[in-house]
Write a protein that holds these residues in place. Structure first.
Motif, PDB file in Angstrom:
ATOM      1  N   GLN A 245       0.826  -1.209   0.000  1.00 13.93           N
ATOM      2  CA  GLN A 245       0.000   0.000   0.000  1.00 13.93           C
ATOM      3  C   GLN A 245       0.860   1.259   0.000  1.00 13.93           C
ATOM      4  OE1 GLN A 245      -2.385   1.070   3.498  1.00 13.93           O
ATOM      5  NE2 GLN A 245      -4.141   1.374   2.136  1.00 13.93           N
ATOM      6  N   ILE A 246       1.928   1.244   0.788  1.00  8.59           N
ATOM      7  CA  ILE A 246       2.816   2.408   0.824  1.00  8.59           C
ATOM      8  C   ILE A 246       3.482   2.613  -0.533  1.00  8.59           C
ATOM      9  CG2 ILE A 246       4.934   3.345   1.827  1.00  8.59           C
ATOM     10  CD1 ILE A 246       4.150   2.019   4.459  1.00  8.59           C
ATOM     11  N   ARG A 247       3.964   1.521  -1.128  1.00 11.71           N
ATOM     12  CA  ARG A 247       4.602   1.628  -2.441  1.00 11.71           C
ATOM     13  C   ARG A 247       3.617   2.227  -3.465  1.00 11.71           C
ATOM     14  NH1 ARG A 247       5.860  -3.171  -2.914  1.00 11.71           N
ATOM     15  NH2 ARG A 247       8.073  -3.073  -2.364  1.00 11.71           N
ATOM     16  N   ASN A 248       2.401   1.697  -3.482  1.00  4.22           N
ATOM     17  CA  ASN A 248       1.398   2.201  -4.424  1.00  4.22           C
ATOM     18  C   ASN A 248       1.062   3.659  -4.156  1.00  4.22           C
ATOM     19  OD1 ASN A 248       1.283  -0.314  -5.618  1.00  4.22           O
ATOM     20  ND2 ASN A 248      -0.504  -0.983  -4.448  1.00  4.22           N
ATOM     21  N   TYR A 249       0.996   4.024  -2.869  1.00  5.83           N
ATOM     22  CA  TYR A 249       0.687   5.411  -2.516  1.00  5.83           C
ATOM     23  C   TYR A 249       1.784   6.352  -3.006  1.00  5.83           C
ATOM     24  CZ  TYR A 249       0.298   9.648   0.264  1.00  5.83           C
ATOM     25  OH  TYR A 249       0.225  10.954   0.649  1.00  5.83           O
ATOM     26  N   LEU A 250       3.049   5.982  -2.767  1.00  7.71           N
ATOM     27  CA  LEU A 250       4.155   6.846  -3.172  1.00  7.71           C
ATOM     28  C   LEU A 250       4.226   6.972  -4.691  1.00  7.71           C
ATOM     29  CD1 LEU A 250       6.931   5.707  -0.650  1.00  7.71           C
ATOM     30  CD2 LEU A 250       5.540   7.792  -0.574  1.00  7.71           C
ATOM     31  N   ILE A 251       3.993   5.859  -5.396  1.00  4.61           N
ATOM     32  CA  ILE A 251       3.975   5.912  -6.862  1.00  4.61           C
ATOM     33  C   ILE A 251       2.845   6.812  -7.348  1.00  4.61           C
ATOM     34  CG2 ILE A 251       3.537   4.565  -8.947  1.00  4.61           C
ATOM     35  CD1 ILE A 251       5.003   2.237  -7.631  1.00  4.61           C
ATOM     36  N   SER A 252       1.638   6.613  -6.766  1.00  6.53           N
ATOM     37  CA  SER A 252       0.483   7.418  -7.154  1.00  6.53           C
ATOM     38  C   SER A 252       0.725   8.897  -6.878  1.00  6.53           C
ATOM     39  CB  SER A 252      -0.759   6.933  -6.400  1.00  6.53           C
ATOM     40  OG  SER A 252      -1.874   7.745  -6.692  1.00  6.53           O
ATOM     41  N   ASN A 253       1.361   9.186  -5.737  1.00  7.89           N
ATOM     42  CA  ASN A 253       1.639  10.569  -5.375  1.00  7.89           C
ATOM     43  C   ASN A 253       2.600  11.212  -6.376  1.00  7.89           C
ATOM     44  OD1 ASN A 253       1.238  12.746  -3.509  1.00  7.89           O
ATOM     45  ND2 ASN A 253       3.310  12.417  -2.759  1.00  7.89           N
ATOM     46  N   ARG A 254       3.609  10.452  -6.790  1.00  8.85           N
ATOM     47  CA  ARG A 254       4.562  10.978  -7.764  1.00  8.85           C
ATOM     48  C   ARG A 254       3.895  11.165  -9.125  1.00  8.85           C
ATOM     49  NH1 ARG A 254      10.182   7.639  -6.364  1.00  8.85           N
ATOM     50  NH2 ARG A 254      10.420   8.506  -4.265  1.00  8.85           N
ATOM     51  N   GLN A 255       3.047  10.213  -9.489  1.00 10.20           N
ATOM     52  CA  GLN A 255       2.324  10.345 -10.760  1.00 10.20           C
ATOM     53  C   GLN A 255       1.420  11.565 -10.739  1.00 10.20           C
ATOM     54  OE1 GLN A 255       0.450   6.501 -10.907  1.00 10.20           O
ATOM     55  NE2 GLN A 255       2.059   5.610 -12.191  1.00 10.20           N
ATOM     56  N   GLN A 256       0.775  11.809  -9.593  1.00 10.74           N
ATOM     57  CA  GLN A 256      -0.106  12.968  -9.479  1.00 10.74           C
ATOM     58  C   GLN A 256       0.688  14.265  -9.573  1.00 10.74           C
ATOM     59  OE1 GLN A 256      -3.318  12.959  -9.531  1.00 10.74           O
ATOM     60  NE2 GLN A 256      -3.535  15.171  -9.296  1.00 10.74           N
ATOM     61  N   GLN A 257       1.854  14.280  -8.937  1.00  5.83           N
ATOM     62  CA  GLN A 257       2.697  15.474  -9.030  1.00  5.83           C
ATOM     63  C   GLN A 257       3.142  15.697 -10.473  1.00  5.83           C
ATOM     64  OE1 GLN A 257       5.840  14.678  -6.233  1.00  5.83           O
ATOM     65  NE2 GLN A 257       4.638  15.311  -4.460  1.00  5.83           N
ATOM     66  N   GLY A 258       3.503  14.596 -11.157  1.00  4.19           N
ATOM     67  CA  GLY A 258       3.892  14.708 -12.556  1.00  4.19           C
ATOM     68  C   GLY A 258       2.745  15.194 -13.420  1.00  4.19           C
ATOM     69  N   PHE A 259       1.540  14.698 -13.132  1.00  6.17           N
ATOM     70  CA  PHE A 259       0.384  15.129 -13.917  1.00  6.17           C
ATOM     71  C   PHE A 259       0.095  16.607 -13.691  1.00  6.17           C
ATOM     72  CE2 PHE A 259      -4.134  15.874 -14.569  1.00  6.17           C
ATOM     73  CZ  PHE A 259      -4.310  15.350 -15.840  1.00  6.17           C
ATOM     74  N   GLN A 260       0.206  17.068 -12.439  1.00  8.86           N
ATOM     75  CA  GLN A 260      -0.040  18.482 -12.155  1.00  8.86           C
ATOM     76  C   GLN A 260       0.966  19.366 -12.876  1.00  8.86           C
ATOM     77  OE1 GLN A 260      -2.661  19.827 -10.625  1.00  8.86           O
ATOM     78  NE2 GLN A 260      -3.469  17.747 -10.452  1.00  8.86           N
ATOM     79  N   GLN A 261       2.227  18.919 -12.940  1.00  5.75           N
ATOM     80  CA  GLN A 261       3.237  19.684 -13.684  1.00  5.75           C
ATOM     81  C   GLN A 261       2.899  19.703 -15.170  1.00  5.75           C
ATOM     82  OE1 GLN A 261       7.289  18.324 -13.156  1.00  5.75           O
ATOM     83  NE2 GLN A 261       8.048  19.582 -14.861  1.00  5.75           N
ATOM     84  N   ALA A 262       2.491  18.531 -15.690  1.00  3.70           N
ATOM     85  CA  ALA A 262       2.117  18.450 -17.104  1.00  3.70           C
ATOM     86  C   ALA A 262       0.906  19.318 -17.391  1.00  3.70           C
ATOM     87  CB  ALA A 262       1.827  16.991 -17.474  1.00  3.70           C
ATOM     88  N   LEU A 263      -0.066  19.299 -16.497  1.00  2.01           N
ATOM     89  CA  LEU A 263      -1.267  20.119 -16.662  1.00  2.01           C
ATOM     90  C   LEU A 263      -0.910  21.598 -16.687  1.00  2.01           C
ATOM     91  CD1 LEU A 263      -4.356  20.425 -16.734  1.00  2.01           C
ATOM     92  CD2 LEU A 263      -4.338  20.306 -14.229  1.00  2.01           C
ATOM     93  N   GLN A 264      -0.036  22.008 -15.789  1.00  4.35           N
ATOM     94  CA  GLN A 264       0.366  23.415 -15.747  1.00  4.35           C
ATOM     95  C   GLN A 264       1.051  23.825 -17.047  1.00  4.35           C
ATOM     96  OE1 GLN A 264       2.698  24.444 -12.303  1.00  4.35           O
ATOM     97  NE2 GLN A 264       3.220  26.466 -13.059  1.00  4.35           N
ATOM     98  N   GLU A 265       1.923  22.957 -17.563  1.00  4.64           N
ATOM     99  CA  GLU A 265       2.621  23.277 -18.811  1.00  4.64           C
ATOM    100  C   GLU A 265       1.637  23.351 -19.979  1.00  4.64           C
ATOM    101  OE1 GLU A 265       5.831  20.602 -19.491  1.00  4.64           O
ATOM    102  OE2 GLU A 265       6.875  21.107 -17.609  1.00  4.64           O
ATOM    103  N   VAL A 266       0.677  22.428 -20.033  1.00 10.22           N
ATOM    104  CA  VAL A 266      -0.327  22.443 -21.092  1.00 10.22           C
ATOM    105  C   VAL A 266      -1.141  23.723 -21.039  1.00 10.22           C
ATOM    106  CG1 VAL A 266      -2.517  21.399 -21.809  1.00 10.22           C
ATOM    107  CG2 VAL A 266      -0.521  19.950 -21.452  1.00 10.22           C
ATOM    108  N   VAL A 267      -1.576  24.104 -19.845  1.00 10.82           N
ATOM    109  CA  VAL A 267      -2.385  25.320 -19.693  1.00 10.82           C
ATOM    110  C   VAL A 267      -1.587  26.550 -20.110  1.00 10.82           C
ATOM    111  CG1 VAL A 267      -3.432  26.842 -17.976  1.00 10.82           C
ATOM    112  CG2 VAL A 267      -3.938  24.392 -17.942  1.00 10.82           C
ATOM    113  N   GLU A 268      -0.323  26.612 -19.713  1.00 13.82           N
ATOM    114  CA  GLU A 268       0.505  27.757 -20.092  1.00 13.82           C
ATOM    115  C   GLU A 268       0.640  27.845 -21.612  1.00 13.82           C
ATOM    116  OE1 GLU A 268       4.115  27.116 -17.977  1.00 13.82           O
ATOM    117  OE2 GLU A 268       3.330  27.851 -16.057  1.00 13.82           O
TER     118      GLU A 268
END
Length: 285
Positions: A245-268
């Protein structure tokens, strides 16, 4: 202003996705909704389609069709962002064992099993029954219990009969958690208290009534609250451990951070290309 910016961003992404021909099939939409059902459910007890509809309508105050369209729009926006920033999103690294252990050490008390009981039951389903039908089902459950009290049948015998008799069912319910809000909503607090009052191996003294029907209960296991170790299963009988569960959480958290960065770049990028006019005189704030 933040809400207005967010709405503009959504419109820009939706327009760009439409220009690129990004779409979501009915199958993809249904899969996303099924994943929501699984995430809302607890202890492996997935909620029904009707329960999810009721929950979302209560939370959002919109119709089911409107909710499905919201989910579709979100999926289209996510798919567009992932297509535009594929290279950024593919570089998510897995957490190291040291990172997993450090996270556990800092959050160990979050990984607990509450008090729980596991039980078998002979069950007469009264969902969607009218008042008169519910009374008849109560009488049926009481008759089944009388067959146990006078020795005409045994609990195991009723479980076997339930395989062929469609008027009632029987078998292992699984684990019931004392502090589970979902269990309280499904079964009712009074029923849960009655089950927790039974000792391991003890059968209920009479028919127990829940929100969904009538039960004759036999407790098969009791577990006290405890903090879980890294390699303990999240729930008894599960293969998934705290470490998983911890491994999945940390992976998901990193993926979410990556998606937020990608979203910000797309919006810009889209805002640089777009012509946006805000009519301040029309904004009442």
């Amino acid at each position: 202003e933040e809400l207005l910016d967010a709405q503009i961003n959504e419109i820009l992404i939706t327009q760009a996705a439409e220009e690129r021909g990004v779409s979501v099939s009915e199958g993809e939409l249904n899969q996303a909704i099924q994943r929501q059902k699984a995430s809302v459910g607890q202890q492996g007890q997935q909620i029904s389609d009707a329960q999810l509809r009721q929950l979302r309508q209560q939370q959002l105050g919109i119709s089911w069709d409107e909710y499905r369209e919201r989910v579709r729009d979100r999926l289209i926006q996510e798919k567009y962002v992932m297509q535009e920033k594929r290279s950024l999103l593919q570089n998510t690294s897995a957490p190291t064992e040291e990172e997993i252990e450090n996270f556990y050490d800092e959050n160990a008390t979050r990984f607990t099993n509450p008090a729980m009981v596991r039980f078998e039951h002979v069950f007469v389903d009264a969902r969607n029954a009218t008042g008169e039908e519910r009374q008849e089902k109560r009488r049926q459950a009481q008759e089944l219990y009388r067959s146990l009290r006078n020795g005409r049948n045994s609990f195991d015998g009723l479980l076997d009969e339930s395989l062929d008799d469609t008027s009632f069912s029987g078998g292992d319910f699984g684990y019931l958690m004392r502090q589970s809000q979902q269990d309280r909503n499904l079964l009712g607090q009074e029923f849960i208290q009655s089950v927790f009052a039974l000792e391991e191996g003890e059968m209920s003294d009479g028919v127990l009534e829940s929100n969904v029907g009538f039960h004759i209960v036999r407790v098969t296991n009791r577990r006290s609250p405890r903090v879980l170790g890294l390699d303990d299963p999240l729930l008894p009988g599960e293969s998934r451990t705290v470490r998983d569960q911890i491994r999945n959480y940390l992976i998901s958290n990193r993926q979410q951070q990556g998606f937020q960065q990608a979203l910000q770049e797309v919006v810009e990028d889209l805002r640089e290309e777009a012509e946006i006019t805000i009519y301040e005189e029309n904004l009442d704030w």
